[in-house]
Write a protein that holds these residues in place. Structure first.
Motif, PDB file in Angstrom:
ATOM      1  N   ALA A 237      17.652  20.995   4.499  1.00  0.00           N
ATOM      2  CA  ALA A 237      16.780  20.655   3.378  1.00  0.00           C
ATOM      3  C   ALA A 237      17.326  19.477   2.578  1.00  0.00           C
ATOM      4  N   ALA A 238      18.627  19.454   2.343  1.00  0.00           N
ATOM      5  CA  ALA A 238      19.200  18.413   1.483  1.00  0.00           C
ATOM      6  C   ALA A 238      18.960  17.024   2.080  1.00  0.00           C
ATOM      7  N   GLU A 239      19.087  16.897   3.407  1.00  0.00           N
ATOM      8  CA  GLU A 239      18.908  15.583   4.039  1.00  0.00           C
ATOM      9  C   GLU A 239      17.428  15.203   4.116  1.00  0.00           C
ATOM     10  N   ALA A 240      16.572  16.219   4.269  1.00  0.00           N
ATOM     11  CA  ALA A 240      15.137  15.918   4.435  1.00  0.00           C
ATOM     12  C   ALA A 240      14.466  15.553   3.116  1.00  0.00           C
ATOM     13  N   SER A 241      15.099  15.897   1.996  1.00  0.00           N
ATOM     14  CA  SER A 241      14.359  15.698   0.746  1.00  0.00           C
ATOM     15  C   SER A 241      15.160  15.018  -0.364  1.00  0.00           C
TER      16      SER A 241
ATOM     17  N   GLN B 237       5.718  11.487   8.205  1.00  0.00           N
ATOM     18  CA  GLN B 237       5.843  11.055   9.616  1.00  0.00           C
ATOM     19  C   GLN B 237       7.298  10.766   9.984  1.00  0.00           C
ATOM     20  N   LYS B 238       8.061  10.296   9.027  1.00  0.00           N
ATOM     21  CA  LYS B 238       9.484  10.031   9.303  1.00  0.00           C
ATOM     22  C   LYS B 238      10.204  11.354   9.575  1.00  0.00           C
TER      23      LYS B 238
ATOM     24  N   VAL C 142       5.917  20.254   9.055  1.00  0.00           N
ATOM     25  CA  VAL C 142       5.966  19.154   8.074  1.00  0.00           C
ATOM     26  C   VAL C 142       4.713  19.179   7.192  1.00  0.00           C
ATOM     27  N   THR C 143       3.578  19.489   7.787  1.00  0.00           N
ATOM     28  CA  THR C 143       2.341  19.576   7.001  1.00  0.00           C
ATOM     29  C   THR C 143       2.491  20.661   5.928  1.00  0.00           C
ATOM     30  N   GLU C 144       3.087  21.779   6.301  1.00  0.00           N
ATOM     31  CA  GLU C 144       3.230  22.892   5.342  1.00  0.00           C
ATOM     32  C   GLU C 144       4.302  22.614   4.286  1.00  0.00           C
ATOM     33  N   GLU C 145       5.393  21.994   4.692  1.00  0.00           N
ATOM     34  CA  GLU C 145       6.552  21.887   3.790  1.00  0.00           C
ATOM     35  C   GLU C 145       6.642  20.564   3.026  1.00  0.00           C
ATOM     36  N   PHE C 146       6.058  19.491   3.574  1.00  0.00           N
ATOM     37  CA  PHE C 146       6.297  18.180   2.966  1.00  0.00           C
ATOM     38  C   PHE C 146       5.021  17.438   2.589  1.00  0.00           C
ATOM     39  N   SER C 147       3.919  18.182   2.401  1.00  0.00           N
ATOM     40  CA  SER C 147       2.667  17.481   2.102  1.00  0.00           C
ATOM     41  C   SER C 147       2.709  16.842   0.714  1.00  0.00           C
TER      42      SER C 147
ATOM     43  N   TYR D 269      11.462   1.833  -0.448  1.00  0.00           N
ATOM     44  CA  TYR D 269      11.530   1.432   0.970  1.00  0.00           C
ATOM     45  C   TYR D 269      12.241   2.495   1.805  1.00  0.00           C
ATOM     46  N   LEU D 270      13.220   3.162   1.229  1.00  0.00           N
ATOM     47  CA  LEU D 270      13.934   4.195   1.985  1.00  0.00           C
ATOM     48  C   LEU D 270      13.010   5.387   2.264  1.00  0.00           C
ATOM     49  N   ALA D 271      12.095   5.643   1.321  1.00  0.00           N
ATOM     50  CA  ALA D 271      11.222   6.817   1.468  1.00  0.00           C
ATOM     51  C   ALA D 271      10.069   6.590   2.438  1.00  0.00           C
ATOM     52  N   VAL D 272       9.498   5.390   2.434  1.00  0.00           N
ATOM     53  CA  VAL D 272       8.168   5.271   3.045  1.00  0.00           C
ATOM     54  C   VAL D 272       8.129   4.833   4.510  1.00  0.00           C
ATOM     55  N   TYR D 273       9.233   4.365   5.069  1.00  0.00           N
ATOM     56  CA  TYR D 273       9.169   3.854   6.450  1.00  0.00           C
ATOM     57  C   TYR D 273       9.879   4.763   7.447  1.00  0.00           C
ATOM     58  N   ALA D 274       9.273   4.895   8.633  1.00  0.00           N
ATOM     59  CA  ALA D 274       9.835   5.775   9.665  1.00  0.00           C
ATOM     60  C   ALA D 274      11.186   5.265  10.157  1.00  0.00           C
ATOM     61  N   ASP D 275      11.448   3.971   9.984  1.00  0.00           N
ATOM     62  CA  ASP D 275      12.713   3.405  10.483  1.00  0.00           C
ATOM     63  C   ASP D 275      13.779   3.306   9.400  1.00  0.00           C
ATOM     64  N   ALA D 276      13.513   3.880   8.217  1.00  0.00           N
ATOM     65  CA  ALA D 276      14.406   3.614   7.077  1.00  0.00           C
ATOM     66  C   ALA D 276      15.653   4.497   7.062  1.00  0.00           C
ATOM     67  N   TYR D 277      16.781   3.872   7.211  1.00  0.00           N
ATOM     68  CA  TYR D 277      18.101   4.513   7.057  1.00  0.00           C
ATOM     69  C   TYR D 277      18.876   3.614   6.117  1.00  0.00           C
TER      70      TYR D 277
END
Ligand SMILES: Cc1cc2nc3c(=O)[nH]c(=O)nc-3n(C[C@H](O)[C@H](O)[C@H](O)COP(=O)(O)OP(=O)(O)OC[C@H]3O[C@@H](n4cnc5c(N)ncnc54)[C@H](O)[C@@H]3O)c2cc1C
Ligand code: SF4
Length: 509
Positions: free
Chosen positions: A34-38, A45-46, A211-216, A391-399
């Motif tokens: 959870a800590a890394e995902a949020s 989508q990321k 992801v639909t249930e947890e991160f909408s 930018y870190l939040a919105v792109y699938a390639d963002a690290y």
């Protein structure tokens, strides 16, 4: 028994830590925590791409005979951090050591190398991530003693090192860089190939449901998820790109067009960054297409430069300068990120399209990021930290290692020109030249001081004037200051007044 920890951006079968582990006696640990995902509101989508690619990778490892402990995401789990998952697994199996590969974020790497060993009470070994072409140590050596770092010189060294597009010690075709050929506007011809599509298996479906249930509540649509989630699919995406888009990649690299988020770009960055594809194999595929006369030199060179040049260069800058780099704000910006970065609702057609593609696809191509949303944030004086978080939040390639230098250094010039020699600030004229946005916009790109004038026009001059002290001595900006001085003072004042008005109503544009 040792535990090999594999992170979500380390999904590579030849990973350094996997090479030292032994499937007959060691175990692999992977975890969706959870800590890394949020810790920032990552685009759904990321999260789905990383979780699904991780689950597929774990299944592949099991098929190869590895013992894999895989922790699926559980918001209620008592193990909500990576350390707590590792601790629990190490205790359960009485592990003798934890084996890791360098990770892509300073925050986590710092914790692993400085605190984990003591907290876990067993050795923690960390191996160099040799998927990158230039190691951190090699970059530090390259940078040492240089007054100014410039990507172009670093890139040439990477060409020599890899031998890509080299004829002995000379660059293929005689020049190192064919960027001047890569600035065409796209008017619908050549037509765009159909995008590649992937069938969804049970793993994808389960992750998308989760992801639909947890991160909408995170910004972005999950319904339009189109990403590859296995190495096999990522290889298909690479082959599809090389066959259909790479031939035009160079010519239209800087072009933009409404409702066309891919144009001739590859959409490969999420796969390269999470490890499904290797940077070198991607470059070799482009080289082969050039050698087979399938693509012109400006396309192959332009593409390879992005990967062995820019990608490696920004990584080097990140590791050389963290953690202080993240807090730089050399232009002293204080303004909050405008509302429309989060809801997309703006009358500026170019910004609106960049937001739409971002929310729908967790993707926008480089010129949209740099010259539209980035350029606007730069000339409007937005706080770099806010811009980086976005930018870190919105792109699938963002690290962090790649997003931060691109945003803070390349876009926001918050490092004072350490990464790039001149700010990428531009008026609406640049966007007009490279796209079809302006003809359908509420604002007029032709004017600067009317009530409906393009906001980029006056904000650009306001930016140039308010940072005169920093930039006046920069030889690459002399012409710009000269053009402003040539305007009559009434016009100058009217432009600055219009910009002041826009800045004080920034959320309404
Ligand atoms: C403000 C801003 C933020 C960015 N954040 C990220 C990020 O979080 N992650 C990321 O991978 N890229 C980032 N980039 C760089 C670049 O925009 C993306 O790599 C690119 O748009 C990815 O799309 P693509 O795969 O279709 O790239 P293509 O246009 O097809 O380029 C090919 C490849 O080159 C590499 N590349 C190109 N430009 C860069 C660059 N400037 N830095 C690093 N690699 C590059 C990527 O691996 C990319 O896949 C950012 C750029 C800007 C201006
Ligand atoms: S007129 Fe200005 S705001 Fe509108 S699309 Fe063109 S550059 Fe963007």
């Amino acid at each position: 028994m040792r535990i090999g920890l594999i992170l979500g951006d380390q999904l590579t079968h030849s990973l350094a830590s996997l090479r030292v582990l032994d499937p007959t006696c060691d175990r692999i640990l992977m975890a969706e925590v959870a800590a890394e995902a949020s810790y920032v509101p990552h685009h759904p989508q990321k999260i789905a791409l990383i979780f699904s690619a991780m689950r597929h990778f774990a299944a592949e490892l099991r098929n190869q005979g590895w013992q894999v402990d895989y922790h699926e995401y559980d918001a209620q789990s008592s193990c909500s951090t990576l350390l707590s998952v590792v601790q629990s697994c190490a205790t359960e199996f009485s592990a003798s050591a934890i084996i890791t590969t360098e990770c892509g974020e300073y925050r986590l790497q710092h914790a692993i190398s400085n605190a984990w060993q003591q907290q876990l009470g067993i050795p923690v070994e960390c191996y160099i991530d040799d998927r990158f072409i230039c190691s951190q140590a090699e970059f530090a050596q390259w940078a040492q003693g240089r007054k100014q770092l410039r990507m172009e010189y670093f890139y040439r060294d990477m060409r020599r090192k890899t031998g890509l597009l080299m004829q002995g010690d000379k660059p293929e075709g005689g020049d190192w860089n064919y960027d001047a050929d890569n600035r065409k506007r796209w008017n619908g011809d050549p037509s765009l190939p159909d995008p590649i599509a992937f069938a969804r298996d049970d793993i994808d479906k389960a992750v998308i449901k989760l992801v639909t249930e947890e991160f909408s509540h995170h910004l972005g649509n999950i319904d339009t998820f189109e990403w590859a989630t296995t190495r096999q699919q990522a290889l298909e995406a690479l082959a599809h790109f090389v066959r259909f888009r790479l031939p035009y990649f160079g010519d239209y690299q800087d072009a933009m067009a409404k409702d066309q988020h891919q144009l001739f770009h590859s959409l490969l960055s999420p796969y390269i960054n999470c490890g499904l594809l290797l940077p070198l194999e991607v470059c070799q595929a482009a080289l082969k297409a050039y050698e087979d006369n399938h693509v012109p030199l400006n396309a192959a060179e332009g593409f390879i430069r992005q990967i062995i040049g820019w990608r490696e260069y920004v990584r080097g800058i990140y590791w050389l300068n963290m953690p202080q780099y993240a807090h730089l704000n050399k232009l002293g910006n204080t303004r909050d990120l405008p509302r429309y970065y989060w809801d997309g609702d703006t009358k500026m057609a170019c910004m609106s399209d960049a937001f739409k593609t971002t929310f729908d696809h967790a993707y926008a191509h480089h010129i949209q990021r740099l010259m539209v949303t980035g350029n606007f944030a730069l000339i409007a004086g937005i706080k770099p930290e806010d811009v980086c978080d976005w930018y870190l939040a919105v792109y699938a390639d963002a690290y962090d290692w790649v997003e931060l230098p691109n945003t803070l250094g390349m876009v926001m010039h918050a490092d004072g020109g350490y990464l790039g020699s001149k700010p990428y600030a531009a008026s609406g004229n640049y966007i007009h030249k490279m796209s079809n946005y302006c003809s359908g916009c509420h604002y007029s790109v032709k004017t600067s001081i009317e009530h409906d004038s393009c906001p980029f026009n006056s904000l650009y001059w306001h930016f140039i004037q308010r940072h005169k002290e920093q930039f006046n001595g920069n030889p690459r900006m002399t012409m710009i200051y000269r053009s402003f001085e040539k305007m009559d003072s009434g016009k100058q004042q009217a432009i600055l007044n219009r910009a002041e008005y826009l800045l004080s109503h920034i959320d309404e544009l």
